[in-house]
Design an enzyme around this catalytic site. Structure first.
Site, PDB file in Angstrom:
ATOM      1  CG  ASP A 122      -1.955  -1.083   1.200  1.00 26.16           C
ATOM      2  OD1 ASP A 122      -2.315  -1.521   0.087  1.00 26.16           O
ATOM      3  OD2 ASP A 122      -2.405  -1.508   2.278  1.00 26.16           O
ATOM      4  CE1 TYR A 124       4.362  -6.096   4.026  1.00 28.89           C
ATOM      5  CE2 TYR A 124       3.680  -8.401   4.009  1.00 28.89           C
ATOM      6  CZ  TYR A 124       3.773  -7.170   3.386  1.00 28.89           C
ATOM      7  OH  TYR A 124       3.269  -7.013   2.112  1.00 28.89           O
TER       8      TYR A 124
END
Length: 245
Positions: free
Chosen positions: A53, A111
């Site tokens: 994003d 992540y």
């Protein structure tokens, strides 16, 4: 003859509107394709392992590209890095099998979300400052709950392209350091905003705004009447994409 190459890419997400090409927006994919095409004087199509994003960073984004066997790939990458923005860099290029696919062959992704214990001018754009009274023990309990397969519909933004909202979490852990707290998570796949909503809601537990049982209820029952909270994008980094071979 056409050969396929795997790329390892790092970028600072604050300067891009995400990975995927969008009209009238600067994206990582668009920036790199423009640089490749400028040097090779022909259109080039990069295939990324997945989207990030707007505002999300990457140390280990992976993509693949097809190039002619007459291309000096090391010289090409040197040139691409030279004409691209300073906020994106290709670290590695390696030849792979012709049927390799950056997205479909990935077995898992990892992540890291950085939480700052105090304001830091040096790290303010790569970490989220959390309240001083955040209970780190509760964050650890939330992370422990995540291991396994769950329906993360309650912790993600609706995406009509999702064929399923089931994801398998292989690792989820809180690592506390002197000035920061790191949330590590590795899964076979991630939904849109999923990591940010997980950590955002965890912080709500940690500061006593919602109960640990509410977090658990939303995890086991995605339709539960419990609101999730979204952490800012700038604290999230795609660390690594894993492939079995």
């Amino acid at each position: 003859m056409i050969k396929r190459y795997k790329l390892l890419i790092e970028y600072h997400g604050a300067y891009f509107s995400g990975w995927q090409i969008q009209p009238d927006a600067t994206t990582v994919e668009g920036e790199l394709e423009k640089a490749f095409s400028k040097i090779l004087q022909q259109p080039i199509d990069l295939i990324g392992q997945g989207r990030t994003d707007a505002g999300v960073h990457a140390r280990g984004q992976v993509a693949h590209v097809d190039l002619g066997d007459d291309v000096d790939v090391q010289k090409l990458i040197f040139g691409v890095n030279g004409v691209s923005s300073n906020h994106v860099f290709i670290h590695e290029i390696e030849e792979v099998k012709a049927d390799f696919h950056a997205r479909f062959d990935a077995s898992s992704r990892a992540y890291i979300y950085t939480l700052l214990k105090r304001p830091s001018p040096l790290h303010h754009d790569i970490g989220w400052v959390i309240p001083k009274d955040t209970d780190i023990r509760l964050l650890e309990e939330c992370a422990t709950l995540l291991i396994g397969e769950f329906d993360f519909d309650g912790f993600s933004k609706f995406n009509e392209e999702n064929y399923t909202t089931l994801c398998t979490i292989f690792n989820a852990a809180i690592e506390e350091k002197e000035d920061r707290v790191l949330f590590h998570i590795q899964a076979n796949r991630f939904l849109r905003n999923m990591v940010r909503r997980l950590i955002g809601t965890m912080i709500q537990v940690g500061i006593g705004k919602i109960k640990l049982n509410d977090y658990r209820e939303l995890l086991f029952n995605p339709k539960a009447d419990v609101k999730s909270f979204t952490a800012p994008a700038h604290g999230l980094v795609l660390e690594k994409v894993f492939y079995e071979n």
